[in-house]
Design a protein around this motif. Sequence first.
Motif, PDB file in Angstrom:
ATOM      1  N   MET A 156     -20.499  73.160 -10.670  1.00 45.36           N
ATOM      2  CA  MET A 156     -20.104  74.438 -10.100  1.00 45.36           C
ATOM      3  C   MET A 156     -21.000  74.819  -8.951  1.00 45.36           C
ATOM      4  SD  MET A 156     -18.718  77.501  -9.960  1.00 45.36           S
ATOM      5  CE  MET A 156     -19.475  78.486  -8.717  1.00 45.36           C
ATOM      6  N   ALA A 157     -22.322  74.690  -9.106  1.00 47.67           N
ATOM      7  CA  ALA A 157     -23.258  75.167  -8.097  1.00 47.67           C
ATOM      8  C   ALA A 157     -23.180  74.356  -6.819  1.00 47.67           C
ATOM      9  CB  ALA A 157     -24.684  75.118  -8.644  1.00 47.67           C
ATOM     10  N   GLU A 187     -17.548  77.748  -2.816  1.00 49.29           N
ATOM     11  CA  GLU A 187     -17.316  78.966  -3.579  1.00 49.29           C
ATOM     12  C   GLU A 187     -15.814  79.134  -3.795  1.00 49.29           C
ATOM     13  OE1 GLU A 187     -19.488  82.380  -2.278  1.00 49.29           O
ATOM     14  OE2 GLU A 187     -21.221  81.168  -1.742  1.00 49.29           O
ATOM     15  N   PRO A 188     -15.432  79.528  -5.013  1.00 53.18           N
ATOM     16  CA  PRO A 188     -14.008  79.654  -5.330  1.00 53.18           C
ATOM     17  C   PRO A 188     -13.374  80.851  -4.625  1.00 53.18           C
ATOM     18  CG  PRO A 188     -15.342  80.421  -7.153  1.00 53.18           C
ATOM     19  CD  PRO A 188     -16.283  79.859  -6.140  1.00 53.18           C
ATOM     20  N   ILE A 234     -14.464  84.632 -17.069  1.00 50.89           N
ATOM     21  CA  ILE A 234     -14.992  83.357 -17.554  1.00 50.89           C
ATOM     22  C   ILE A 234     -15.909  82.735 -16.498  1.00 50.89           C
ATOM     23  CG2 ILE A 234     -14.355  80.977 -18.142  1.00 50.89           C
ATOM     24  CD1 ILE A 234     -11.815  82.230 -19.504  1.00 50.89           C
ATOM     25  N   LEU A 235     -15.474  82.739 -15.251  1.00 50.84           N
ATOM     26  CA  LEU A 235     -16.298  82.197 -14.164  1.00 50.84           C
ATOM     27  C   LEU A 235     -17.614  82.955 -14.055  1.00 50.84           C
ATOM     28  CD1 LEU A 235     -16.726  80.335 -11.737  1.00 50.84           C
ATOM     29  CD2 LEU A 235     -15.483  82.020 -10.346  1.00 50.84           C
ATOM     30  N   ALA A 249     -21.410  85.120  -8.878  1.00 47.99           N
ATOM     31  CA  ALA A 249     -21.363  86.144  -9.932  1.00 47.99           C
ATOM     32  C   ALA A 249     -21.167  87.526  -9.330  1.00 47.99           C
ATOM     33  CB  ALA A 249     -22.637  86.104 -10.770  1.00 47.99           C
ATOM     34  N   ASP A 250     -21.883  87.827  -8.242  1.00 46.47           N
ATOM     35  CA  ASP A 250     -21.716  89.120  -7.575  1.00 46.47           C
ATOM     36  C   ASP A 250     -20.304  89.263  -7.018  1.00 46.47           C
ATOM     37  OD1 ASP A 250     -24.322  89.792  -8.179  1.00 46.47           O
ATOM     38  OD2 ASP A 250     -25.103  89.349  -6.163  1.00 46.47           O
ATOM     39  N   GLY A 251     -19.759  88.173  -6.494  1.00 46.54           N
ATOM     40  CA  GLY A 251     -18.380  88.198  -5.993  1.00 46.54           C
ATOM     41  C   GLY A 251     -17.383  88.464  -7.108  1.00 46.54           C
TER      42      GLY A 251
END
Length: 192
Positions: free
Chosen positions: A1-2, A6-7, A19-20, A165-167
């Motif tokens: 993921m990292a 970015e999704p 979940i993400l 996470a902030d997004g």
Amino acid sequence: MADQEEPDLERLGLDQLRILRRETLEQEADLSYLRRLLHGRMDILRAELDRRPGGPARPAGTADGTGSGTGDGTGGAEGPSGDLLDRLPAILTDAPSTVRRSARHVTLGPPRGYESQLEADALMGDVQLADLAAHPAEELLAALERLRAHEREVSGRRQRLLRTADGCNAEITRRYRDGEARVDDLLAGGPF
């Protein structure tokens, strides 16, 4: 993921966003733990190098020579020259931060896997923390540089995870604010 792009958060469903966010924060906690391990080892190596006669001078303006804000500089010419084990509490104590940042929940537990410990140990190479005095300064400096390089890479990965996470938080908030998501659905038992 990292290490991926970015999704596109707007395309994900609300459950997928949650979940993400949870998975991203778990990965970030693991990297944060690894980063703390790396910083501790760097502080110990620097203290051993500083303890030695003619130890390396620290650049002006930083407590530890890297700008990381950790370490207190004990062990230099004016610091104690006692046994490393006796000096560990002073070496590993962080100086108060001079940078104001917004609060973020910090987990203090160990990571979910044992990989962080193995990764930090592997970066030390032949240098063992229990016997630093037996190693020449060149070996300690090489180990310190490996740790610094890896810490920079880990910090970059952590920053990407925190942005994701902030997004996710911002997108979830926007959906509730704009009426695309409803609190009633959340209270009815949807995933948090």
